[in-house]
Structure formats: structure tokens, C-alpha cells
Design an enzyme around this catalytic site. Structure first.
Site, PDB file in Angstrom:
ATOM      1  N   ARG A 120       9.815 129.871 -40.536  1.00 14.02           N
ATOM      2  CA  ARG A 120      10.477 128.997 -39.734  1.00 14.02           C
ATOM      3  C   ARG A 120      10.722 127.644 -40.377  1.00 14.02           C
ATOM      4  O   ARG A 120       9.932 127.118 -40.761  1.00 14.02           O
ATOM      5  CB  ARG A 120      10.067 128.827 -38.347  1.00 14.02           C
ATOM      6  CG  ARG A 120      10.931 128.099 -37.515  1.00 14.02           C
ATOM      7  CD  ARG A 120      10.316 127.971 -35.959  1.00 14.02           C
ATOM      8  NE  ARG A 120      10.170 129.111 -35.226  1.00 14.02           N
ATOM      9  CZ  ARG A 120       9.100 129.091 -34.175  1.00 14.02           C
ATOM     10  NH1 ARG A 120       8.213 128.237 -34.265  1.00 14.02           N
ATOM     11  NH2 ARG A 120       9.291 130.115 -33.558  1.00 14.02           N
TER      12      ARG A 120
ATOM     13  N   ARG B 232       5.620 127.361 -40.905  1.00 14.99           N
ATOM     14  CA  ARG B 232       6.306 126.422 -39.889  1.00 14.99           C
ATOM     15  C   ARG B 232       6.661 125.056 -40.451  1.00 14.99           C
ATOM     16  O   ARG B 232       6.206 124.635 -41.704  1.00 14.99           O
ATOM     17  CB  ARG B 232       5.397 126.246 -38.625  1.00 14.99           C
ATOM     18  CG  ARG B 232       4.920 127.611 -37.861  1.00 14.99           C
ATOM     19  CD  ARG B 232       6.216 128.156 -37.185  1.00 14.99           C
ATOM     20  NE  ARG B 232       5.855 129.107 -36.522  1.00 14.99           N
ATOM     21  CZ  ARG B 232       5.487 130.495 -36.667  1.00 14.99           C
ATOM     22  NH1 ARG B 232       5.748 130.876 -37.921  1.00 14.99           N
ATOM     23  NH2 ARG B 232       5.110 131.330 -35.929  1.00 14.99           N
TER      24      ARG B 232
ATOM     25  N   TYR C  23      10.612 133.623 -22.951  1.00 16.13           N
ATOM     26  CA  TYR C  23      10.865 132.303 -23.288  1.00 16.13           C
ATOM     27  C   TYR C  23      12.238 132.204 -24.067  1.00 16.13           C
ATOM     28  O   TYR C  23      12.946 131.579 -23.882  1.00 16.13           O
ATOM     29  CB  TYR C  23       9.678 131.852 -24.217  1.00 16.13           C
ATOM     30  CG  TYR C  23       9.974 130.129 -24.651  1.00 16.13           C
ATOM     31  CD1 TYR C  23       9.902 129.297 -23.907  1.00 16.13           C
ATOM     32  CD2 TYR C  23      10.230 130.046 -26.033  1.00 16.13           C
ATOM     33  CE1 TYR C  23      10.092 127.965 -23.994  1.00 16.13           C
ATOM     34  CE2 TYR C  23      10.158 128.631 -26.594  1.00 16.13           C
ATOM     35  CZ  TYR C  23      10.379 127.659 -25.593  1.00 16.13           C
ATOM     36  OH  TYR C  23      10.422 126.312 -25.865  1.00 16.13           O
TER      37      TYR C  23
HETATM   38  N1  UDP Z   1      -1.663 129.929 -35.052  1.00 14.47           N
HETATM   39  C1  UDP Z   1      -2.891 130.161 -35.705  1.00 14.47           C
HETATM   40  N2  UDP Z   1      -4.042 129.853 -34.974  1.00 14.47           N
HETATM   41  C2  UDP Z   1      -4.130 129.334 -33.862  1.00 14.47           C
HETATM   42  C3  UDP Z   1      -2.743 129.033 -33.186  1.00 14.47           C
HETATM   43  C4  UDP Z   1      -1.735 129.372 -34.098  1.00 14.47           C
HETATM   44  O1  UDP Z   1      -2.977 130.498 -37.058  1.00 14.47           O
HETATM   45  O2  UDP Z   1      -5.248 128.913 -33.218  1.00 14.47           O
HETATM   46  C5  UDP Z   1      -0.378 130.400 -35.992  1.00 14.47           C
HETATM   47  C6  UDP Z   1       0.481 131.261 -34.838  1.00 14.47           C
HETATM   48  O3  UDP Z   1       0.234 132.452 -35.161  1.00 14.47           O
HETATM   49  C7  UDP Z   1       1.717 130.756 -35.803  1.00 14.47           C
HETATM   50  C8  UDP Z   1       1.730 129.361 -36.078  1.00 14.47           C
HETATM   51  O4  UDP Z   1       0.202 129.179 -36.161  1.00 14.47           O
HETATM   52  O5  UDP Z   1       2.175 131.642 -36.659  1.00 14.47           O
HETATM   53  C9  UDP Z   1       2.463 128.494 -35.164  1.00 14.47           C
HETATM   54  O6  UDP Z   1       1.958 128.873 -33.816  1.00 14.47           O
HETATM   55  P1  UDP Z   1       2.244 127.730 -32.610  1.00 14.47           P
HETATM   56  O7  UDP Z   1       1.505 128.467 -31.589  1.00 14.47           O
HETATM   57  O8  UDP Z   1       1.819 126.563 -32.737  1.00 14.47           O
HETATM   58  O9  UDP Z   1       3.881 127.938 -32.397  1.00 14.47           O
HETATM   59  P2  UDP Z   1       5.033 128.838 -32.696  1.00 14.47           P
HETATM   60  O10 UDP Z   1       5.709 128.457 -33.920  1.00 14.47           O
HETATM   61  O11 UDP Z   1       4.319 130.223 -33.113  1.00 14.47           O
HETATM   62  O12 UDP Z   1       5.720 129.013 -31.502  1.00 14.47           O
END
Ligand code: UDP
Length: 311
Positions: free
Chosen positions: A276, A212, A146
Site C-alpha cells: 500500500r 504500508r 468496511y
Molecule cells: N499487523 C501486524 N501485527 C499486528 C497488527 C497488524 O503485523 O499486531 C500488520 C497487518 O497484518 C497489516 C499491517 O500490519 O499487514 C497494517 O495493519 P493495520 O491493522 O495497522 O492496518 P491495515 O493497513 O491493514 O488496515
């Protein structure tokens, strides 16, 4: 009536963009191969005369008869579990798909906006991330398909701008949430809402201290619209700088839904960015844009949506 082509139109962001352009009085040509998108997101637009849907994969030659004012390229698997399952399609739509659409823009004299991402910064070593930061990406890691596709997308978009004089815009989108996110896309907020509604454990990866910054979809669409109409061709971060830990996000979902779910900690996926947060100085100065929707409000609206779709 001015015509706009939106790719990835049946997805979360694409469908909200379709709504916006219809509202602004454009004829919208929507394109999607429905790999991760759903017609449920567009069903309300299908009866409109100014709305046309093409079921097509933009990684293959794209043919659109007639004039096009704008092209918005939003087609791509976009969640970590999706691009793990569909690595080749992810690379192709970012690379071949972008090439095809730049070709359409060049042939028709259209302005094109491409959807890039905060993932171009990888697991960032500077914080918050400014557009000048070149990123810290593992090209052969699970997210590489990606991240590198989107980095290529930016490079080829700049090349068409510099070499062919195509009018281009590049938005770097940070985490966004709202109605029409897919319940099973594996992302933090849809997963947490779905788990909270069902009373299942909320799966926080790692210790939940990674951060995030979540932007409500209406704010994001407004930022993208302003960028498209601006005269700025270099990348612009669009997102909400309000940064939280993933643990806090999980707690807010539990509290909002009044769920009895417990938080359960799971392994952190490989190359998961630790922090982030967008620096949106450019968006503020160049576009006069900043997010307006408070998280409590955005989460409440998102909860309303998920209540209707989680069974
Ligand atoms: N995450 C989590 N549990 C979940 C899904 C995601 O703790 O069931 C965490 C993931 O490891 C990341 C953050 O939440 O640190 C955001 O993940 P997401 O998949 O939403 O998007 P990313 O910002 O990583 O692309």
C-alpha cells in the site's frame, strides 16, 4: 462564527480535526456515539464555549439546528479488528450515516467532506495507487464490510454532487498514526508500541514483508483541511508515500523504545493487502500539499503519547 459539524469527533482523526477547526476560529459541533471513540480525546475542548458535543449515532436521523458551513464525516469503526467485531455498524455508518449527513448538507447548503480510505483499492494490483485505480476488493471477505461501505459512501456522495448539486469532497486516507490512536485498536503501530513498552513479543503478521506507508496525523489533518477548502470534488489520496515493510516498522519501534521485546511471527489475516502506497500527485498539484513530518520525528511524538497511556 462559522459552524462545522464533525462526526466521529471522539475518535483519533475526528478529535484532531476538532482541535484544528477550533484553532481556525470555527464553532465546532462534535458528534459521536462513542462506539470506538473516547471522551478522553475531547475532554480539553469541553469547557470551550465554541465547542458542543452530541452523543448520537449518525446512522439514525441527524438533526442540527441552525446554519452549518461544513460537515466532515469521520464516524466509523476504522481498524480491521473493530470492523470484524462490528460489521453491521460499520456498514450502517458508511451507508446510512453518509446518507443522513448528505441530507443535512443538502438541506443547509453545507459543503461536506467524507472520509474514504485506501481500502477502496483493496489488495491492490497496481502500485502505487492512483485515484484512477478501481481497486481489488473482496466484497464478502472480512474487510468487505468496511471497504464496500466506503465505496458506497463515495458513490452516494458523487450522486448527491451530480444530482442535487451538493458541494462534496472525498478524501482517501492512507495509514495514519499519532497520539490518540487507541492502544487496543489492533493496528500495527499502537500494538507494537504497547507490546514494546510492556516488554511483550511484537506480533508481526505473516513474514512482515507486506508494506504500508504511514502518515503522521498533523500532516493528514493539514491535507484534509486544504482539500475541504479546495474546489475539487473527485477523490484525492492523502497519505505519506514513504513505504516500509511491517517488519521494518516493528524494528523501528523496538529501537526507538529501547525495548527488550522480540519479534514473534503470527498468521497473516485473510485478505491483508500485500502493499500500500499512495500516489499523491493530485494532492501535490491540486492542494499544494505533501507530508512534512519525518517518520523518526512522528514516531517519537507517538511514543511520548503511548508512554502516558500504556499501563
Ligand atoms: N499487523 C501486524 N501485527 C499486528 C497488527 C497488524 O503485523 O499486531 C500488520 C497487518 O497484518 C497489516 C499491517 O500490519 O499487514 C497494517 O495493519 P493495520 O491493522 O495497522 O492496518 P491495515 O493497513 O491493514 O488496515
Amino acid at each position: 462564527m462559522k459552524r462545522v459539524l464533525i462526526t466521529g469527533a471522539a475518535g483519533f482523526l475526528g478529535s484532531h480535526l476538532c482541535d484544528r477547526f477550533i484553532k481556525e476560529g470555527y464553532a465546532v459541533i462534535a458528534m459521536d456515539n462513542l462506539l470506538t471513540g473516547s471522551m478522553d480525546n475531547l475532554i480539553h475542548l469541553l469547557p470551550l464555549e465554541q465547542f458542543t458535543f452530541y452523543h448520537h449515532d449518525v446512522s439514525r436521523y441527524v438533526h442540527i439546528p441552525g446554519d452549518l458551513e461544513y460537515i466532515l464525516h469521520f464516524a466509523s469503526p476504522a481498524s480491521p479488528i473493530d470492523y470484524l467485531k462490528m460489521p453491521i455498524q460499520t456498514l450502517k455508518v458508511g451507508a446510512l450515516g453518509t446518507h443522513n449527513l448528505l441530507g443535512v448538507a443538502k438541506a443547509k447548503g453545507s459543503r461536506i467532506l467524507v472520509a474514504s480510505t485506501s481500502e477502496v483499492y483493496g489488495d491492490p494490483l497496481i502500485h502505487p495507487q492512483t485515484e484512477e485505480y478501481w481497486g481489488n476488493v473482496n466484497p464478502v471477505g472480512p474487510r468487505g464490510v468496511y471497504d464496500e461501505a466506503k465505496r458506497f459512501m463515495e458513490a452516494i456522495t458523487m450522486a448527491y454532487h451530480n444530482f442535487h448539486g451538493v458541494e462534496t469532497r472525498i478524501v482517501r486516507i492512507f495509514n495514519t498514526y499519532g497520539p490518540r490512536m487507541r492502544v487496543d485498536d489492533g493496528r500495527a503501530l499502537p500494538t507494537f508500541f504497547s507490546q514494546a513498552i510492556k516488554g511483550e513479543d511484537i506480533t508481526v503478521f505473516g513474514d512482515g514483508s507486506q508494506t504500508r506507508s504511514f502518515c503522521y496525523v498533523d500532516d493528514l489533518v493539514e491535507g484534509i483541511y486544504k482539500l475541504l477548502l479546495s474546489d475539487y470534488h473527485l477523490p484525492v489520496n492523502v497519505g505519506n508515500p514513504n513505504e516500509i515493510t511491517i517488519k521494518q516498522a516493528a524494528e523501528e519501534v523496538v529501537s526507538l523504545t529501547g525495548s527488550s521485546s522480540n519479534i514473534a511471527y503470527r498468521d497473516l489475516p485473510k485478505d491483508d493487502p500485500k502493499v500500500r502506497q499512495p500516489d499523491i500527485t493530485k494532492a501535490r498539484e491540486i492542494l499544494g500539499w505533501e507530508p512534512k513530518v519525518e517518520r523518526a520525528d512522528g514516531l517519537a511524538r507517538t511514543y511520548e503519547y503511548f508512554k502516558g497511556v500504556v499501563s
